[in-house]
Design a protein around this motif. Structure first.
Motif, short mmCIF file in Angstrom:
data_model
loop_
_atom_site.label_atom_id
_atom_site.label_comp_id
_atom_site.label_asym_id
_atom_site.label_seq_id
_atom_site.Cartn_x
_atom_site.Cartn_y
_atom_site.Cartn_z
N ALA A 335 0.82 -1.22 0.00
CA ALA A 335 0.00 0.00 0.00
C ALA A 335 0.85 1.26 0.00
O ALA A 335 0.47 2.27 -0.61
CB ALA A 335 -0.94 -0.01 1.19
N VAL A 336 2.00 1.24 0.68
CA VAL A 336 2.81 2.46 0.79
C VAL A 336 4.00 2.46 -0.17
O VAL A 336 4.74 3.45 -0.23
CB VAL A 336 3.32 2.65 2.23
N ALA A 337 4.17 1.40 -0.94
CA ALA A 337 5.36 1.27 -1.80
C ALA A 337 5.48 2.42 -2.79
O ALA A 337 4.51 2.80 -3.46
CB ALA A 337 5.30 -0.06 -2.57
N GLY A 338 6.68 3.00 -2.88
CA GLY A 338 6.95 4.03 -3.84
C GLY A 338 6.34 5.38 -3.57
O GLY A 338 6.34 6.26 -4.43
N ARG A 339 5.79 5.57 -2.36
CA ARG A 339 5.11 6.81 -2.03
C ARG A 339 5.50 7.27 -0.63
O ARG A 339 6.13 6.55 0.12
CB ARG A 339 3.59 6.62 -2.10
N GLU A 340 5.08 8.48 -0.29
CA GLU A 340 5.23 9.00 1.07
C GLU A 340 3.84 9.42 1.57
O GLU A 340 3.54 10.61 1.70
CB GLU A 340 6.19 10.18 1.11
N PRO A 341 2.96 8.46 1.84
CA PRO A 341 1.60 8.80 2.25
C PRO A 341 1.56 9.36 3.67
O PRO A 341 2.48 9.17 4.47
CB PRO A 341 0.87 7.46 2.16
N GLY A 342 0.46 10.02 3.96
CA GLY A 342 0.28 10.56 5.29
C GLY A 342 -0.41 9.62 6.25
O GLY A 342 -0.32 9.79 7.47
N VAL A 343 -1.13 8.63 5.72
CA VAL A 343 -1.83 7.68 6.58
C VAL A 343 -2.17 6.43 5.78
O VAL A 343 -2.40 6.50 4.57
CB VAL A 343 -3.12 8.31 7.17
N LEU A 344 -2.17 5.30 6.46
CA LEU A 344 -2.63 4.04 5.88
C LEU A 344 -3.96 3.69 6.53
O LEU A 344 -4.02 3.43 7.74
CB LEU A 344 -1.61 2.92 6.12
N LEU A 345 -5.04 3.71 5.73
CA LEU A 345 -6.37 3.36 6.22
C LEU A 345 -6.58 1.85 6.05
O LEU A 345 -6.40 1.33 4.95
CB LEU A 345 -7.45 4.12 5.45
N VAL A 346 -6.98 1.18 7.13
CA VAL A 346 -7.08 -0.28 7.13
C VAL A 346 -8.46 -0.70 7.63
O VAL A 346 -9.01 -0.12 8.58
CB VAL A 346 -5.99 -0.92 8.02
N PHE A 347 -9.01 -1.75 7.00
CA PHE A 347 -10.30 -2.30 7.38
C PHE A 347 -10.13 -3.82 7.53
O PHE A 347 -9.82 -4.51 6.56
CB PHE A 347 -11.35 -1.97 6.32
N SER A 348 -10.32 -4.33 8.73
CA SER A 348 -10.11 -5.75 9.01
C SER A 348 -11.37 -6.31 9.66
O SER A 348 -12.01 -5.64 10.49
CB SER A 348 -8.90 -5.96 9.92
N CYS A 349 -11.71 -7.53 9.34
CA CYS A 349 -12.95 -8.14 9.82
C CYS A 349 -12.81 -8.63 11.26
O CYS A 349 -11.79 -9.19 11.64
CB CYS A 349 -13.33 -9.30 8.92
#
Length: 404
Positions: A335-349
């Motif tokens: 999800a974060v590869a090759g980028r500098e994101p500000g947040v990783l949004l995650v949804f888990s059951c």
């Protein structure tokens, strides 16, 4: 009666290269105080700029209207979306079901947001999905950036989640990925809610259209492993699976787990959480499995949480803690590869949390470690939305993630 509320977001400074974010949490018992404390901590971490979008996940034990009022004491009229959960997590820390609230605030960054909500999923989920996607897109402004994605939150007990997603797809098209989750209620299985500004909505969905100058990818994985050869669903009625391969569905399950109490594992027991260990994998065109949780109803019939198409190809799948945890590193890294994101949004059951049991904190911990310094923010759902290039995209017992 259906209701739509649309808010246009102010420009967030599209020249900014990285999304500014802040996360706060509170375990105070006073609902308004908890909302105010979590929001204050989140806004404080922005370092000065005003928030442009607020996301809230909370236990249903709170007075939800008071909770949102506390958040908006701090964030004012900044558009807000969110959902009740069955546990939430941030930056590797798990808040178990029945506790707390977490708040994410987004400040200046490269994205433009449009927010909308709609009620009436039980009556007409397809129309709700279509209208909510159109309204959220319009709210993002008349000019489109090169790419887009949709964050989708829905009442977890209203059902028809795949139909809702199909309505969204009708408007957004195949080029716009969707990520999100179905709201929980601490495993009570009584009533779930989504949030839009200061409102607490049942039988509803909330959506955020995200205009972006670069491609936004949804990453999805589950770790369940097939234990049968592909088979056809030969008789199904809604969520009730009567026959697989022309034979009683439960008999097919039994023969793949000789000597094990399959009925006990499939028993739908709200007090003890969602069903564990065994499920059905709907085979996708690329050979992967879209997981459908399986359980026995009060009449001893095999059910799935979302209907299986007649004559669809399935495999019986099984999942143990090590299997499920094995995908966390890859999800975050991809999800974060090759980028500098500000947040990783995650949804888990929450079904995953039930299988992991005393190892439940390992999943958010591993996700955060693999995100390599990117803040992580998510909740445990009653189903996950993760659609990329196909109409299908409603999952069970799966992890979906998108980095902003």
């Amino acid at each position: 009666m259906r209701r739509y509320v649309v808010f246009t977001q102010r420009d967030q400074g599209s020249a900014a290269s990285r999304q500014l974010t802040g996360v706060g949490a509170s375990d105070l018992t006073d609902s308004r105080g908890a909302g105010r404390a979590a929001a204050s901590a989140a806004v404080g971490r922005l370092g000065g700029p005003p928030p442009t979008l607020v996301v809230v996940y909370s236990s249903v034990r709170h007075s939800l209207t008071d909770l949102l009022a506390g958040v908006r004491d701090v964030t004012g009229t900044t558009p807000l979306v969110g959902a009740t959960s069955s546990g939430q997590f941030h930056d590797g820390t798990l808040t178990p079901p029945g506790e707390g609230v977490v708040v994410l605030v987004l400040g200046p960054g490269p994205y433009r947001f449009g927010v909308a909500s709609a009620k009436g999923l039980r009556a007409d989920a397809f129309t709700a999905g279509r209208e909510i996607a159109r309204a959220a897109r319009d709210a993002a402004g008349p000019e489109r950036l090169a790419h887009a994605a949709i964050l989708l939150l829905a009442d977890g007990l209203a059902g028809h989640h795949q139909t809702l997603l199909s309505g969204v797809h009708r408007v957004a098209g195949a080029s716009v990925p969707v990520a999100g989750g179905a709201a929980g209620d601490d495993r009570r299985l009584a009533e779930t809610f989504v949030f839009h500004d200061g409102e607490v909505l049942a039988d509803a969905a909330a959506a955020v259209w995200i205009d972006s100058p670069h491609r936004l990818d949804v990453v999805v994985a589950h770790g369940w492993r097939p234990v049968s050869l592909p088979m056809l669903v030969t008789r199904v009625d809604g969520t009730v699976v009567h026959e697989i391969g022309g034979r009683p569905a439960l008999d097919v399950f039994r023969e793949h787990f000789p000597g094990r109490a399959v009925e006990q594992s499939l028993r739908y027991a709200p007090v003890d959480g969602w069903p564990r260990s065994h499920a059905l994998g709907l085979i996708e065109p690329d050979g992967t499995q879209l997981i459908r949780g399986a359980y026995l109803d009060d009449e001893g019939r095999l059910n799935t949480f979302a209907p299986l198409p007649p004559y669809s190809a399935v495999q019986i799948v099984a999942g143990e803690p090590d299997d499920l945890l094995s995908v966390a590193d890859g999800i975050a890294k991809d999800a974060v590869a090759g980028r500098e994101p500000g947040v990783l949004l995650v949804f888990s059951c929450v079904a995953r949390l039930d299988i992991l049991r005393d190892r439940g904190a390992e999943e958010p911990g591993r996700l955060h470690a693999a995100a390599a310094g990117v803040p992580t923010f998510g909740f445990f759902t009653y189903g996950e939305f993760a659609r990329t290039t196909s109409v299908a995209g409603y999952h069970n017992a799966t992890v979906a993630a998108i980095a902003l």
